[in-house]
Motif scaffolding. Structure first.
Motif, mmCIF file in Angstrom:
data_model
loop_
_atom_site.group_PDB
_atom_site.id
_atom_site.type_symbol
_atom_site.label_atom_id
_atom_site.label_comp_id
_atom_site.label_asym_id
_atom_site.label_seq_id
_atom_site.Cartn_x
_atom_site.Cartn_y
_atom_site.Cartn_z
ATOM 1 N N ARG A 15 0.726 -1.353 -0.155
ATOM 2 C CA ARG A 15 0.255 -0.003 -0.349
ATOM 3 C C ARG A 15 1.104 1.023 0.514
ATOM 4 N NH1 ARG A 15 -5.543 0.995 1.231
ATOM 5 N NH2 ARG A 15 -5.743 3.729 0.192
ATOM 6 N N HIS A 16 1.930 1.384 1.096
ATOM 7 C CA HIS A 16 2.869 2.229 0.595
ATOM 8 C C HIS A 16 3.128 2.306 -1.075
ATOM 9 C CE1 HIS A 16 5.980 5.235 1.770
ATOM 10 N NE2 HIS A 16 6.970 4.465 1.803
ATOM 11 N N GLU A 18 2.093 1.888 -3.704
ATOM 12 C CA GLU A 18 0.620 2.111 -3.990
ATOM 13 C C GLU A 18 0.300 3.401 -4.099
ATOM 14 O OE1 GLU A 18 -1.393 -2.434 -4.536
ATOM 15 O OE2 GLU A 18 -1.939 -0.624 -3.413
ATOM 16 N N ASP A 19 0.186 3.994 -2.967
ATOM 17 C CA ASP A 19 -0.045 5.307 -2.770
ATOM 18 C C ASP A 19 0.853 6.810 -2.682
ATOM 19 O OD1 ASP A 19 -2.244 4.493 -1.082
ATOM 20 O OD2 ASP A 19 -1.406 4.584 1.376
ATOM 21 N N ALA A 23 -0.270 9.238 -5.746
ATOM 22 C CA ALA A 23 0.105 11.229 -5.341
ATOM 23 C C ALA A 23 0.672 11.135 -6.577
ATOM 24 C CB ALA A 23 1.036 10.688 -4.224
ATOM 25 N N GLN A 31 1.861 14.467 -4.319
ATOM 26 C CA GLN A 31 3.390 13.138 -4.411
ATOM 27 C C GLN A 31 3.826 14.018 -2.790
ATOM 28 O OE1 GLN A 31 6.209 11.647 -6.718
ATOM 29 N NE2 GLN A 31 5.394 9.739 -6.051
ATOM 30 N N LEU A 34 2.241 13.594 0.098
ATOM 31 C CA LEU A 34 2.574 12.267 0.808
ATOM 32 C C LEU A 34 3.412 11.503 1.227
ATOM 33 C CD1 LEU A 34 0.486 9.271 0.822
ATOM 34 C CD2 LEU A 34 2.195 8.614 -1.126
ATOM 35 N N SER A 38 4.367 10.759 4.701
ATOM 36 C CA SER A 38 4.383 8.872 5.660
ATOM 37 C C SER A 38 6.389 8.846 5.542
ATOM 38 C CB SER A 38 4.606 8.032 4.269
ATOM 39 O OG SER A 38 5.069 8.518 2.479
#
Length: 123
Positions: A15-16, A18-19, A23, A31, A34, A38
Motif C-alpha cells: 500500500r505504501h 501504491e499510495d 500521489a 506526492q 504524501l 509517510s
C-alpha cells in the motif's frame, strides 16, 4: 509468506508504494505532501524537495525481505520498527516526460501499524 514478511506487514508495504504512485498521478505537490506524511517519524529532517518532479516506483515483490540491520545513511542504529527492503525500478518524471530511470532498492519500515519510507531525493 516471503523471507520474514508476514501478510499484514506485506500489505502495508504494498500500500505504501501504491499510495506513492497514486500521489504521483496527481502531481508533484500531492506526492511531496504524501512523502512528508509517510516519512519515518525519526527522519523528518531528511526530506528532499521534488521541485516539480514526480517519482514512479515499480517494486519487484519477489525480492521483498526483512532487513533488520539496515540504517539510513550516516546513522549507526536501524530505525524503530520492522525494516524491509525491496528491489525497485524508479522513473523520475517532469510534465509527463521521463527524465530519469534507475534500478535499486528501497527500504520501508512498519511501525505501530503504519508503513513509513525515506523520501527519495531526485537530482
Amino acid at each position: 509468506m516471503l523471507a520474514g514478511v508476514g501478510d499484514p506487514e506485506r500489505a502495508l508495504v504494498v500500500r505504501h508504494f501504491e499510495d506513492g504512485n497514486a500521489a504521483a498521478a496527481k502531481g508533484s505537490a500531492a506526492q511531496q505532501e504524501l512523502f512528508r506524511k509517510s516519512q519515518h517519524p525519526d527522519f523528518h529532517s531528511g526530506i528532499c524537495q521534488l521541485n516539480g518532479l514526480t517519482v514512479l516506483t515499480e517494486p519487484v515483490w519477489s525480492t521483498l525481505r526483512a532487513d533488520p540491520k539496515w540504517s539510513p545513511g550516516g546513522n549507526t542504529a536501524p530505525p524503530r520498527g520492522n525494516v524491509y527492503v525491496v528491489a525497485v525500478s524508479v522513473s523520475t518524471r517532469r510534465d509527463n516526460n521521463t527524465v530519469g530511470n534507475q534500478i535499486g532498492s528501497q527500504h520501508v519500515v512498519v511501525l505501530n501499524g503504519m508503513a513509513y519510507g525515506f523520501a527519495p531525493c531526485p537530482n
